[in-house]
Design a protein around this motif. Structure first.
Motif, PDB file in Angstrom:
ATOM      1  N   GLU A  30       4.014   0.046  13.645  1.00 20.84           N
ATOM      2  CA  GLU A  30       3.425   0.311  12.333  1.00 20.84           C
ATOM      3  C   GLU A  30       3.158  -0.964  11.538  1.00 20.84           C
ATOM      4  N   SER A  31       4.007  -1.949  11.672  1.00 24.62           N
ATOM      5  CA  SER A  31       3.863  -3.173  10.874  1.00 24.62           C
ATOM      6  C   SER A  31       2.994  -4.233  11.546  1.00 24.62           C
ATOM      7  N   SER A  33      -0.120  -4.694  12.134  1.00 30.23           N
ATOM      8  CA  SER A  33      -1.327  -5.145  11.445  1.00 30.23           C
ATOM      9  C   SER A  33      -1.047  -5.680  10.039  1.00 30.23           C
ATOM     10  N   ILE A  34       0.173  -5.538   9.550  1.00 28.32           N
ATOM     11  CA  ILE A  34       0.510  -5.955   8.187  1.00 28.32           C
ATOM     12  C   ILE A  34       1.117  -7.350   8.145  1.00 28.32           C
ATOM     13  N   GLY A  35       2.029  -7.623   9.042  1.00 24.45           N
ATOM     14  CA  GLY A  35       2.684  -8.925   9.035  1.00 24.45           C
ATOM     15  C   GLY A  35       3.697  -9.051  10.151  1.00 24.45           C
ATOM     16  N   CYS A 100      10.463  -5.794   9.241  1.00 22.92           N
ATOM     17  CA  CYS A 100       9.013  -5.789   9.450  1.00 22.92           C
ATOM     18  C   CYS A 100       8.334  -5.258   8.183  1.00 22.92           C
ATOM     19  N   PRO A 101       7.379  -5.992   7.625  1.00 23.51           N
ATOM     20  CA  PRO A 101       6.747  -5.569   6.367  1.00 23.51           C
ATOM     21  C   PRO A 101       5.892  -4.316   6.540  1.00 23.51           C
ATOM     22  N   LEU A 102       5.919  -3.444   5.518  1.00 26.56           N
ATOM     23  CA  LEU A 102       5.070  -2.261   5.507  1.00 26.56           C
ATOM     24  C   LEU A 102       4.081  -2.305   4.347  1.00 26.56           C
ATOM     25  N   LYS A 103       4.555  -2.701   3.169  1.00 30.90           N
ATOM     26  CA  LYS A 103       3.711  -2.783   1.978  1.00 30.90           C
ATOM     27  C   LYS A 103       4.108  -4.030   1.196  1.00 30.90           C
ATOM     28  N   GLN A 104       3.184  -4.595   0.514  1.00 32.52           N
ATOM     29  CA  GLN A 104       3.466  -5.757  -0.327  1.00 32.52           C
ATOM     30  C   GLN A 104       3.740  -5.283  -1.758  1.00 32.52           C
ATOM     31  N   GLU A 107       1.069  -3.738  -4.218  1.00 33.50           N
ATOM     32  CA  GLU A 107       0.405  -2.474  -3.935  1.00 33.50           C
ATOM     33  C   GLU A 107       0.880  -1.331  -4.840  1.00 33.50           C
ATOM     34  N   LYS A 117      10.254  -5.380  -1.998  1.00 31.82           N
ATOM     35  CA  LYS A 117       9.363  -5.300  -0.842  1.00 31.82           C
ATOM     36  C   LYS A 117       9.759  -4.073  -0.017  1.00 31.82           C
TER      37      LYS A 117
END
Length: 133
Positions: A30-31, A33-35, A100-104, A107, A117
């Motif tokens: 899931e993460s 493509s985010i970071g 693992c980042p999901l949203k910044q 947002e 975070k």
């Protein structure tokens, strides 16, 4: 520490607990493509309210959200659950977490104000119980 807690912690030190494998794999996917996922030392703490499970790090608070789980904001890896089940208000779990980042924070307004975070966990190791003051 009870014998079962020690055995769970030993299993986590050697690899991923089978109960956590699918959650950790889904988090990485899931993460992607985010970071980038990074190992960070921190303290896993369970609160009441929105984003109840959080990790305190030197860089600030990180809310744990495992989206593929039944209660995504209440997810904790097996080793963490074993420690917190004693009394979540009295215990924290120190360790090394693959975050693992999901949203910044920008947002969501609430998160920006609190610099919180949102991330998922893709690993946990070197876990130890710490009594809260």
């Amino acid at each position: 520490m009870g014998g079962s807690t020690i055995s769970v912690l030993a299993a986590l030190a050697l690899g991923v607990h089978p109960a956590d494998r699918s959650a950790f794999d889904a988090c990485r996917a899931e993460s992607k493509s985010i970071g980038q996922c990074n190992w960070r030392d921190g303290r896993f703490i369970s609160f009441n309210g929105q984003y109840s499970n959080r990790i305190a790090t030197n860089a600030g608070w990180i809310a744990v959200e495992q989206s593929k789980q039944i209660n995504p904001n209440e997810y904790a890896p097996t080793g963490v659950e074993k420690i917190l089940e004693r009394s979540p208000n009295l215990w924290a779990v120190e360790g090394n977490f693959l975050i693992c980042p999901l949203k910044q924070p920008h947002e969501i307004d609430y998160l920006r104000e609190n610099h919180l975070k949102i991330a998922c966990l893709a690993g946990a190791r070197r876990l130890s119980a710490r009594r809260m003051p």
